[in-house]
Design an enzyme around this catalytic site. Structure first.
Site, mmCIF file in Angstrom:
data_model
loop_
_atom_site.group_PDB
_atom_site.id
_atom_site.type_symbol
_atom_site.label_atom_id
_atom_site.label_comp_id
_atom_site.label_asym_id
_atom_site.label_seq_id
_atom_site.Cartn_x
_atom_site.Cartn_y
_atom_site.Cartn_z
ATOM 1 N N GLY A 284 7.427 -2.053 -1.371
ATOM 2 C CA GLY A 284 6.852 -0.670 -1.299
ATOM 3 C C GLY A 284 7.624 0.476 -2.322
ATOM 4 N N GLN B 23 -7.039 -1.306 0.735
ATOM 5 C CA GLN B 23 -6.616 -1.573 2.057
ATOM 6 C C GLN B 23 -7.639 -0.298 2.902
ATOM 7 O OE1 GLN B 23 -2.916 1.062 3.767
ATOM 8 N NE2 GLN B 23 -2.294 -0.906 4.638
ATOM 9 N N TYR C 141 -1.787 3.799 13.387
ATOM 10 C CA TYR C 141 -2.944 4.449 13.159
ATOM 11 C C TYR C 141 -4.007 3.719 14.191
ATOM 12 C CZ TYR C 141 -0.823 5.841 8.805
ATOM 13 O OH TYR C 141 0.076 6.772 8.113
ATOM 14 N N ARG D 51 -2.935 -5.539 8.219
ATOM 15 C CA ARG D 51 -1.683 -5.430 8.341
ATOM 16 C C ARG D 51 -1.202 -5.047 9.434
ATOM 17 N NH1 ARG D 51 2.369 -1.577 4.525
ATOM 18 N NH2 ARG D 51 2.897 -3.406 3.595
ATOM 19 N N PRO E 105 0.730 -1.139 -0.170
ATOM 20 C CA PRO E 105 -0.154 0.029 0.095
ATOM 21 C C PRO E 105 0.806 1.387 -0.145
ATOM 22 C CG PRO E 105 -0.320 -1.287 2.131
ATOM 23 C CD PRO E 105 0.709 -1.975 1.078
ATOM 24 N N LEU E 106 0.434 2.145 -1.104
ATOM 25 C CA LEU E 106 1.470 3.382 -1.062
ATOM 26 C C LEU E 106 0.330 4.602 -1.219
ATOM 27 C CD1 LEU E 106 3.953 1.845 -3.498
ATOM 28 C CD2 LEU E 106 4.565 2.559 -1.281
ATOM 29 N N THR E 107 0.273 5.457 -0.030
ATOM 30 C CA THR E 107 -0.400 6.818 -0.097
ATOM 31 C C THR E 107 0.137 7.815 -1.110
ATOM 32 O OG1 THR E 107 -1.200 6.349 2.044
ATOM 33 C CG2 THR E 107 -0.898 8.712 1.467
HETATM 34 C C1 LIG Z 1 5.191 7.019 -0.097
HETATM 35 C C2 LIG Z 1 4.633 5.956 0.776
HETATM 36 C C3 LIG Z 1 3.344 5.802 1.087
HETATM 37 C C4 LIG Z 1 3.064 4.611 1.989
HETATM 38 N N1 LIG Z 1 1.637 4.507 2.387
HETATM 39 C C5 LIG Z 1 1.370 3.319 2.941
HETATM 40 C C6 LIG Z 1 0.066 3.012 3.097
HETATM 41 O O1 LIG Z 1 -1.023 3.748 2.506
HETATM 42 N N2 LIG Z 1 -0.433 2.076 3.966
HETATM 43 C C7 LIG Z 1 0.406 1.278 4.475
HETATM 44 O O2 LIG Z 1 0.068 0.152 4.928
HETATM 45 N N3 LIG Z 1 1.843 1.477 4.393
HETATM 46 C C8 LIG Z 1 2.364 2.455 3.267
HETATM 47 N N4 LIG Z 1 3.628 2.718 3.072
HETATM 48 C C9 LIG Z 1 4.526 1.772 3.748
HETATM 49 C C10 LIG Z 1 4.832 0.761 2.655
HETATM 50 O O3 LIG Z 1 3.765 -0.219 2.090
HETATM 51 C C11 LIG Z 1 6.014 -0.065 2.993
HETATM 52 O O4 LIG Z 1 5.508 -0.904 4.058
HETATM 53 C C12 LIG Z 1 7.352 0.457 3.411
HETATM 54 O O5 LIG Z 1 7.719 1.239 2.276
HETATM 55 C C13 LIG Z 1 8.481 -0.828 3.666
HETATM 56 O O6 LIG Z 1 8.503 -1.523 2.397
HETATM 57 P P1 LIG Z 1 9.871 -1.277 1.406
HETATM 58 O O7 LIG Z 1 11.177 -1.575 2.140
HETATM 59 O O8 LIG Z 1 9.650 -2.359 0.101
HETATM 60 O O9 LIG Z 1 9.611 0.244 0.906
HETATM 61 C C14 LIG Z 1 3.930 3.651 2.327
HETATM 62 C C15 LIG Z 1 5.204 3.842 2.164
HETATM 63 C C16 LIG Z 1 5.526 4.968 1.371
HETATM 64 C C17 LIG Z 1 7.125 5.228 1.110
#
Ligand SMILES: Cc1cc2nc3c(=O)[nH]c(=O)nc-3n(C[C@H](O)[C@H](O)[C@H](O)COP(=O)(O)O)c2cc1C
Length: 392
Positions: free
Chosen positions: A331, A111, A192, A239, A33-35
């Site tokens: 992510g 999500q 959260y 999650r 998930p990526l906001t």
């Molecule tokens: C720009 C951005 C937005 C994110 N938004 C969410 C989100 O909406 N929900 C969530 O559970 N995690 C969110 N995360 C966390 C990522 O899903 C992920 O768990 C985190 O980046 C670690 O994984 P990675 O090492 O592959 O980047 C976000 C991370 C980034 C960088």
């Protein structure tokens, strides 16, 4: 979509098919998930967002997970321009996303999200609610358009509101499935609302939701039970993390014992998967031999998504073969290169994540501007991150 190429032979587990409650995935790579805070001010999904999600589907991912989507027109929204699933209009605006992702033969889960005290932008109400009156640590997050300075202090959620929020999660899940999502994940991590119940310093309650770990996981379980009941035929998951978007250090004080209670209690609600968010998905925790996702697997007996710097295919493959997860959730490297699975399959180099891709904001506009300025995806000058690019 089934991928082929030398990488498929090199990483056979990553490229093997998977399934969660009847939903089939062609490989084990999941878009984390990526906001992106790129919806309208009223939480309506835009065409730009649909094109963005379509890019992941074309990139060959086994499953696309959406960004966190708020569930009511009360206190759930945490970020301005965050998308919602609280109304029929918001729900209907997701149809174009579902359709373009499905057109590529890729499943998509939503999500669903309640910010709790981590509110830095809410279109609908003033203030925030949380298990206890505790001002969140740290500063608002600039990348998600936060104002300078700290978070506001929440008021204590009432018992009535606790039930209303549970019902809002259930209603949001129903709406997501109505519009064609294949499954839902509750954002129970990263500081959260549900995680604020689980976390010792944000939960100072002296009722049956506070104190021992069995009490602190109770709210998560009530939410998951309601969502399970709301969409009985579709995959439902949650999650979970130790660290938070505003606290990268927190660890469960009871260690392995806490993990046992958390994951076994969640499994008893009848959900289908657990998604474990962490900074280092392969790092053992609590002096055990397992990562947090490995413990989730062990204690829940459910399929688990492992997460945290698993973007090198050898690490993704290792997480899967060593029993740390059944899927890998990617992510920052997904954000950087939508074609991560396709390029690994073809043994091609991926564009590495660069903080400049999310500056000044993690929006789709800023991402597009980054590419316009840096056609190779790698800037000529090093970009300094304004904040650590971790969870949300
Ligand atoms: C720009 C951005 C937005 C994110 N938004 C969410 C989100 O909406 N929900 C969530 O559970 N995690 C969110 N995360 C966390 C990522 O899903 C992920 O768990 C985190 O980046 C670690 O994984 P990675 O090492 O592959 O980047 C976000 C991370 C980034 C960088």
């Amino acid at each position: 979509m089934s991928l082929s190429g030398p990488g498929v032979d090199n990483f056979p587990t990553l490229f093997s098919g998977g399934e969660i409650r009847g939903v089939k995935m062609s490989n084990r790579g999941v878009v984390s998930p990526l906001t992106r805070t790129s919806a309208t001010e009223d939480g309506i999904v835009t065409d730009q967002m649909a094109a963005y999600y379509a890019s992941y589907a074309r990139g060959g991912w086994g499953l696309v997970m959406t960004e966190g989507v708020y569930i009511d027109l009360k206190y759930s929204q945490g970020y301005t321009f965050q998308p919602g699933i609280a109304t029929d209009e918001q729900r209907d605006s997701w149809r174009k996303v579902v359709d373009v992702v499905h057109a590529e033969g890729v499943p998509i889960f939503m999500q669903i999200f309640h910010c709790g005290a981590i509110n830095q932008g809410n279109r609908w109400v003033e203030g925030s609610i949380a298990p206890s009156v505790v001002k969140p640590k740290g500063e608002q997050i600039p990348r998600y358009r936060g104002a300078a300075g700290g978070f506001q202090t929440p008021r204590e959620i009432t018992r009535n509101e606790m039930s209303e929020v549970v019902e809002s999660y259930a209603a949001a899940a129903r709406r997501a499935i109505e519009i064609g999502f294949d499954g839902v994940e509750v954002h129970g991590a990263n500081g959260y609302l549900p995680d604020e119940f689980l976390t010792v310093y944000t939960n100072q309650r002296d009722d049956e939701y506070g104190g021992p770990i069995e009490n602190r996981i109770r709210y998560h379980c009530e939410v998951m039970q309601a969502v399970r009941d709301a969409v009985p035929d579709n995959p439902v998951g949650v999650r979970i993390s130790q660290t938070k978007v505003n606290d990268f250090e927190y660890a469960w004080p009871g260690g392995d014992d806490d993990a046992k209670v958390v994951f076994s209690s969640l499994a008893k609600t009848g959900i289908d998967f657990i998604d474990c968010s962490s900074h280092l998905g392969l790092a053992p925790v609590f002096g055990t031999e397992n990562s947090l996702s490995g413990l989730a697997r062990k204690y829940s007996g459910l399929p688990v998504m492992a997460n945290g710097k698993l973007d090198q295919p050898k690490d993704a493959e290792a997480a899967l073969t060593q029993g740390e997860g059944d899927f890998v959730s990617i992510g920052k490297s997904a954000l950087a290169d939508y074609n991560w699975p396709r390029k690994i399959a073809a043994d091609e180099a991926r564009v590495p994540f660069n903080p400049g891709m999310t500056m000044p904001y993690a929006t789709l506009d800023c991402y597009e501007a980054f590419w316009a300025e840096n056609p190779t995806g790698v800037p000529k000058e090093k970009v300094e991150a304004r904040d650590v690019t971790e969870g949300a």
